[in-house]
Write a protein that holds these residues in place. Structure first.
Motif, short mmCIF file in Angstrom:
data_model
loop_
_atom_site.label_atom_id
_atom_site.label_comp_id
_atom_site.label_asym_id
_atom_site.label_seq_id
_atom_site.Cartn_x
_atom_site.Cartn_y
_atom_site.Cartn_z
N GLU A 83 5.67 14.97 4.24
CA GLU A 83 5.97 14.49 5.59
C GLU A 83 4.91 14.89 6.62
OE1 GLU A 83 9.86 15.55 6.84
OE2 GLU A 83 10.84 14.82 5.02
N ILE A 84 4.34 16.08 6.48
CA ILE A 84 3.35 16.56 7.45
C ILE A 84 2.11 17.03 6.71
CG2 ILE A 84 5.01 17.18 9.24
CD1 ILE A 84 5.00 20.01 8.25
N SER A 85 1.04 17.26 7.48
CA SER A 85 -0.24 17.64 6.88
C SER A 85 -0.22 19.10 6.43
CB SER A 85 -1.37 17.42 7.89
OG SER A 85 -1.21 18.30 9.00
N ALA A 88 -0.31 21.44 9.51
CA ALA A 88 0.99 21.48 10.16
C ALA A 88 1.99 22.29 9.34
CB ALA A 88 1.52 20.06 10.38
N ASN A 92 3.96 25.58 10.86
CA ASN A 92 5.41 25.77 10.83
C ASN A 92 5.81 27.00 10.03
OD1 ASN A 92 7.00 23.31 12.11
ND2 ASN A 92 5.18 22.45 11.14
N ASP A 265 -2.38 15.34 13.92
CA ASP A 265 -1.36 15.33 12.88
C ASP A 265 0.04 15.49 13.49
OD1 ASP A 265 -3.40 15.19 11.00
OD2 ASP A 265 -3.51 17.37 10.79
N ARG A 266 1.00 15.03 12.74
CA ARG A 266 2.39 15.26 13.12
C ARG A 266 2.68 16.76 12.98
NH1 ARG A 266 6.96 11.98 13.37
NH2 ARG A 266 8.91 13.16 13.26
N ILE A 267 3.30 17.34 14.03
CA ILE A 267 3.48 18.79 14.06
C ILE A 267 4.71 19.22 13.26
CG2 ILE A 267 3.79 20.80 15.53
CD1 ILE A 267 2.33 19.35 17.74
N TYR A 270 10.26 15.35 9.97
CA TYR A 270 11.17 14.39 10.59
C TYR A 270 12.49 14.27 9.83
CZ TYR A 270 9.02 11.44 6.98
OH TYR A 270 8.55 10.95 5.79
#
Length: 362
Positions: A83-85, A88, A92, A265-267, A270
């Motif tokens: 879902e994310i890089s 990221a 997280n 990138d998406r942080i 989702y």
């Protein structure tokens, strides 16, 4: 009359000699006390040996639990990167772990205040302490960054083999910077374990010129990770593991966030599956695994901890074999056995112990 007067004196002398022989003469009383004190000191020395062995055993048990928890990192990273890089995912992982350690430290501080216990210098930060706490965050983040970058410039085998040289740099750093000495058994065990770790990726090992940049990055990653262990081992003499890791994760999250923003990138994930993966990565791998790893540095040397971490790719490969049905050849299993033999040999050396006179947080 003279003979009658001399007889009592003779009897008195005989009685005094009997008293001296029986140890009742006041002049001879300190000798039994001194011998009792020496005997008690010998008993204390003999009693410390089982305690020392038991402390080392529990440190190895906690290190084994840490290794098992850290080995799940590759599984959770693969799930999160759906879902994310990668950057990221690391961000997280670090900021969630920072919150976990902050809450843990806050609860511990509240308990000490309720019980009116002495803080024992845990909050006495000197300028040197702050510099080292910041340095451990920077060095740890640099190690992760160089390793991630090396995977984009070289193959996985090259990167894994070169990063597994961390025990070599930890031993050299301890010898050059801290003046430590390592016995022959530890050095032989380290050589055997390193040979087994290199053999794990030997089948796919390449030395082509285009991989040189990635190989150097992986080598720098090993050097920075060795520095991370050495600094954390020094800080462990004054601070608990949770404080060191809270600073390390906080500094790391601050350093990785600009990279995520600049890359666009998406942080955050989702879906709940993505959040579950990053939370597990932060709690199980970072908080629990790295927490026990840093905790073991209060009893074991950084050189032995780095050597023990050579089992991480072994356990990760076995987990991938079980969960993702990835193939493992007979040569891989033999290499795993060589790594275990080297670590087993180094475990019984004196260099595996961390000999510090004052250890506050065991």
């Amino acid at each position: 009359m003279s003979k009658q007067l001399e007889m009592p004196e003779t009897n008195i002398d005989l009685q005094q000699e009997r008293l001296e022989v029986n140890g009742l003469n006041p002049a001879l009383k300190p000798q039994p006390k001194t011998s009792l004190v020496l005997a008690n000191q010998d008993d204390d020395v003999n009693n410390d040996k089982p305690r020392d062995t038991q402390g080392k055993l529990w440190a190895i048990v906690s290190l084994s639990a840490a290794l098992l928890a850290v080995s799940f990192a590759a599984i959770f990273i693969r799930l999160s990167e759906g879902e994310i890089s990668a950057n990221a995912t690391v961000f997280n992982r670090l900021w969630i772990a920072t919150l976990v350690f902050a809450v843990w430290n806050g609860v511990g501080e509240a308990r000490r205040r309720i019980s009116d216990a002495e803080p024992q210098g845990r909050s006495n930060y000197t300028l040197r302490d702050l510099m080292l706490l910041i340095a451990v965050g920077i060095v740890s983040s640099a190690s992760l960054g160089f390793w991630a970058w090396s995977l984009t410039r070289t193959n996985v085998a090259n990167s894994t083999v070169l990063r597994n040289l961390t025990p070599l740099f930890t031993t050299l750093g301890g010898w050059l910077l801290l003046g430590r000495r390592f016995d022959r058994r530890f050095l032989i065990g380290m050589a055997i374990a390193l040979a087994g770790a290199i053999a794990i990726g030997f089948d796919d090992l390449q030395t082509a010129g285009e991989n040189l940049t990635g190989d150097l990055a992986a080598l720098l990653s090993a050097m920075f990770y060795a520095g991370n262990l050495l600094i954390a081992e020094h800080l462990r003499t004054k601070f608990p593991a949770t404080t060191i890791l809270m600073w390390r994760c906080f500094i790391g999250s601050l350093l990785i966030l600009p990279l995520v923003l600049l890359a666009g990138d998406r942080i955050f994930p989702y879906s709940w599956q993505g959040w579950l993966a990053v939370i597990a990565l932060a709690v199980i791998c970072q908080a629990f695994g790295q927490g026990l790893l840093i905790h073991s540095l209060g009893r074991l040397s950084s050189g032995f901890v780095a050597l023990f971490l050579l089992l991480e790719p072994v356990i990760t490969a076995i987990l991938a074999w079980i969960l993702f049905c990835e193939n493992l050849s007979l040569f891989n299993w033999l290499a795993f056995a060589v790594v275990l033999a080297g670590i087993y040999l180094a475990k019984f050396s004196n260099s595996a112990d961390k000999k510090i006179k004052q250890k506050k947080f065991n």
